[in-house]
Design a protein around this motif. Structure first.
Motif, mmCIF file in Angstrom:
data_model
loop_
_atom_site.group_PDB
_atom_site.id
_atom_site.type_symbol
_atom_site.label_atom_id
_atom_site.label_comp_id
_atom_site.label_asym_id
_atom_site.label_seq_id
_atom_site.Cartn_x
_atom_site.Cartn_y
_atom_site.Cartn_z
ATOM 1 N N HIS A 92 6.700 -7.284 -13.877
ATOM 2 C CA HIS A 92 5.444 -6.692 -14.354
ATOM 3 C C HIS A 92 4.823 -5.729 -13.352
ATOM 4 N N CYS A 93 5.084 -5.907 -12.054
ATOM 5 C CA CYS A 93 4.424 -5.100 -11.027
ATOM 6 C C CYS A 93 5.149 -3.773 -10.828
ATOM 7 N N ASN A 94 4.428 -2.667 -11.034
ATOM 8 C CA ASN A 94 4.990 -1.340 -10.764
ATOM 9 C C ASN A 94 4.270 -0.626 -9.626
ATOM 10 N N PHE A 95 3.275 -1.267 -9.033
ATOM 11 C CA PHE A 95 2.485 -0.761 -7.914
ATOM 12 C C PHE A 95 1.649 0.466 -8.260
ATOM 13 N N ARG A 96 1.527 0.806 -9.526
ATOM 14 C CA ARG A 96 0.640 1.896 -9.920
ATOM 15 C C ARG A 96 -0.804 1.393 -9.930
ATOM 16 N N TYR A 97 -1.706 2.184 -9.334
ATOM 17 C CA TYR A 97 -3.105 1.777 -9.260
ATOM 18 C C TYR A 97 -3.684 1.570 -10.653
ATOM 19 N N ALA A 98 -3.356 2.451 -11.580
ATOM 20 C CA ALA A 98 -3.922 2.371 -12.926
ATOM 21 C C ALA A 98 -3.575 1.060 -13.614
ATOM 22 N N ASP A 99 -2.458 0.461 -13.215
ATOM 23 C CA ASP A 99 -2.000 -0.781 -13.841
ATOM 24 C C ASP A 99 -2.288 -2.009 -12.985
ATOM 25 N N MET A 100 -2.994 -1.828 -11.890
ATOM 26 C CA MET A 100 -3.152 -2.893 -10.904
ATOM 27 C C MET A 100 -3.864 -4.115 -11.477
ATOM 28 N N ALA A 113 0.833 -1.203 0.000
ATOM 29 C CA ALA A 113 0.000 0.000 0.000
ATOM 30 C C ALA A 113 0.867 1.253 0.000
ATOM 31 N N GLN A 114 1.957 1.231 0.765
ATOM 32 C CA GLN A 114 2.857 2.378 0.798
ATOM 33 C C GLN A 114 3.566 2.573 -0.547
ATOM 34 N N ASN A 115 4.001 1.490 -1.167
ATOM 35 C CA ASN A 115 4.631 1.605 -2.486
ATOM 36 C C ASN A 115 3.723 2.343 -3.459
ATOM 37 N N MET A 116 2.427 2.011 -3.418
ATOM 38 C CA MET A 116 1.479 2.677 -4.301
ATOM 39 C C MET A 116 1.345 4.152 -3.944
#
Length: 586
Positions: A265-273, A80-83
């Motif tokens: 693949h994981c960048n922790f961006r909500y838009a890409d979740m 959650a913090q990463n995001m």
């Protein structure tokens, strides 16, 4: 003819960040549980005292929610913090987090399944509750005796006897190895000391990975024995007690929030979740009546609702909304965790009114507020992953109706392929069976993660942490799987401090009371209406089938069971009971 109901309660049955009580009304003539209420008697209030804290402390504080799976909370908080901070950890840092989480699944599932759940099926317990079943077990050959070494089902039951059973003691030794594996990756168990937003502080070396892999291969050898042994044991109960599939059975309503990020693949961006969520090594999703409704974490997030009903809290829907729209502009419901206010109202327990400190998380599919359960964690994880068919990493392949797990050659045994197949029922035995298979699944994942980590180290990419800045305003959400199932953390930052923070572990999903629509929680639903196969009469009744059902959800670690007969008070049921027998009169 009026049914005679007897009130029986087990309080506490086990520790769930407090105490769990199971209150029932039992029809001994019909040999069924007519009614069940699940209660929790301790209020914790993390969502209250998190307010105003530095967001960077969130994972250290929330790991203390639980002394069993604190690292799952710390991991979810870091997600959650990463995001919220917009930081992406280096690949090696994420592989190390995955290795730590895999070790936690192996440790916790092993000690719970073998040293706590296993006692419910051991020789001593079966002798006290179903002596006829034990007699049959002693005469029944174990189909996979060549794989696990126990000639009869009775021999398996004897090996599960606490403290004296051979397998019971062996499992304790194994749990030590898996805890060591976790500490190698994250410094301390159960509150990790090297886990942070942005990555980890672990110094990654080839020797570190070698120490981990040495223990992992011993564990894999153990799993080649454990899986067939439990298959034999659980299959036997179906054969010995016709109709036993109804024990703990409920509608297939399973939720899994996914586990093990893929740093490629994981960048922790909500838009890409939605996209990076589908690349998790345990697929997130919701299964309703055997059908996979979604694997989109954004949809899963927006569907979460926190209902009250029988909980000791005041409603908050007329108060401030912290988040009206998610980062993509989608409307966020007032009952979403981002908008929750925690306003406790302690009062006397009333099973016809308010009776628990647990709120009632539900998932809204656009029509209904679904009382999802986690299947104890592994059942939902394997079911969703199997149906989605997205995981294929060599050691593991999801086929659409099963999950195939390939364990390599070990010191004493050659390579083994295990296959968990989607079962016919979501019930007590299948929750327990899935827990055994998921231990092997986590071990196979760990092999993959270790190979990836070693490749990073040998290539000289040894950075494990990325710096970040805390924004003045922001939101974040983390999704993972605690040992027992779906875990989410939702955070709102204002003026650089935490304005709202709500962690939702699997226990509220499973142990919730009746909600504002009157829908029972999963414990209640699974126990209520189930048949009773125990051979003891009312005066000597132990409630073993009830205990097996509640424990199959893995409600933290059982610490003690106390029985309360309610003074033997009898109730007359004036109609034929169907589902919830709610119209009884004394």
């Amino acid at each position: 003819m009026a049914a005679e109901l007897v009130e029986m309660a087990w309080d506490p049955i086990t520790r769930i960040v407090g105490s769990l009580g199971i209150y029932t009304k039992i029809d001994f003539k019909a040999k069924r549980v007519a009614e069940c209420h699940s209660t929790s008697s301790i209020f914790r209030g993390y969502s209250i005292f998190m307010k105003g804290k530095d967001p960077r402390d969130a994972h250290f504080i929330t790991s203390r929610i639980c002394g069993i799976c604190g690292d799952n909370h710390a991991t979810c908080s870091c997600y959650a913090q990463n995001m919220a901070y917009g930081v992406k950890p280096p690949h090696l840092g994420e592989w190390i987090v995955n290795l730590g989480e895999a070790a936690e699944y192996m440790f916790d599932h092993n000690i719970f399944q073998e040293n706590l759940v296993g006692v419910d099926y051991c020789e001593r317990m079966v002798a006290e509750t179903n002596p006829g079943v034990l007699e049959l077990a002693n005469r029944t050959q174990a189909p996979h005796a060549g794989d696990h070494g126990y000639r009869t089902i009775g021999d398996i039951m004897r090996s599960l006897n606490p403290f004296t059973g051979e397998f019971y003691r062996e499992a304790l030794q194994v749990s030590r190895m898996t805890r060591e594996m976790f500490c190698l990756m994250e410094g301390r168990h159960v509150h990790p000391s090297t886990l942070y937003p942005g990555g980890v502080g672990t110094v990654a070396t080839v020797q570190l990975m070698t120490d981990y892999l040495t223990r992992l291969m011993r564990y894999i050898e153990f799993m080649k024995k454990v899986v067939p042994m439990h298959d034999d044991l659980f299959d036997f109960f179906y054969e010995a007690l016709p109709g036993y599939e109804e024990v703990g059975r409920r509608r297939v309503l399973l939720g899994c929030w996914g586990s093990f990020q893929d740093p490629e693949h994981c960048n922790f961006r909500y838009a890409d979740m939605g996209a990076w969520g589908r690349r998790m090594f345990v697929t997130p999703g919701v299964v309703v009546d055997g059908k996979l409704l979604t694997t989109d974490l954004i949809q899963i997030n927006l569907g979460i609702r926190i209902l009250l009903g029988s909980s000791y809290y005041e409603d908050w829907t007329d108060r401030e909304m912290f988040v009206t729209h998610d980062p993509l502009g989608n409307p966020v419901d007032p009952r979403h965790p981002w908008n929750q206010h925690t306003d406790p109202r302690p009062q006397k327990r009333d099973l016809d009114g308010k009776y628990s400190w647990v709120m009632s998380p539900r998932w809204y599919d656009g029509r209904d507020y679904l009382a999802l359960d986690t299947g104890g964690g592994p059942l939902a994880r394997l079911w969703v992953t199997a149906l989605a068919g997205l995981v294929d990493i060599g050691y593991i392949r999801a086929t659409g109706d099963s999950v195939r797990i390939n364990l390599p050659k070990t010191a004493l045994k050659g390579p083994v392929e295990l296959e968990w197949k989607i079962p016919r029922w979501s019930n007590t035995l299948e929750r327990n069976r899935a827990r055994t298979y998921f231990q092997a699944y986590a071990a196979a994942c760990a092999l993959h993660f270790a190979e990836k980590a070693l490749a990073e180290i040998r290539a000289g990419r040894t950075r494990t942490w990325e710096p970040f800045e805390v924004p003045d305003e922001g939101v974040g959400c983390g999704f993972t799987e605690a040992v027992r199932g779906a875990l989410s953390h939702h955070m709102v930052i204002r003026d650089g401090k935490i304005a709202n923070y709500h962690p939702y572990p699997p226990t509220p999903w499973n142990a919730s009371p009746r909600d504002s629509f009157g829908t029972p929680g999963p414990y209640e639903d699974a126990v209520q209406g189930q048949p009773i196969f125990e051979e003891n009469d009312r005066e000597h009744f132990k409630g073993i089938d009830i205990m097996r059902t509640v424990r199959s959800f893995d409600p933290c670690l059982p610490c003690g069971v106390h029985m309360y007969l309610g003074g033997g008070r009898k109730l007359e049921l004036l109609h034929s009971p169907t589902g919830s027998a709610g119209d009884g009169s004394s």
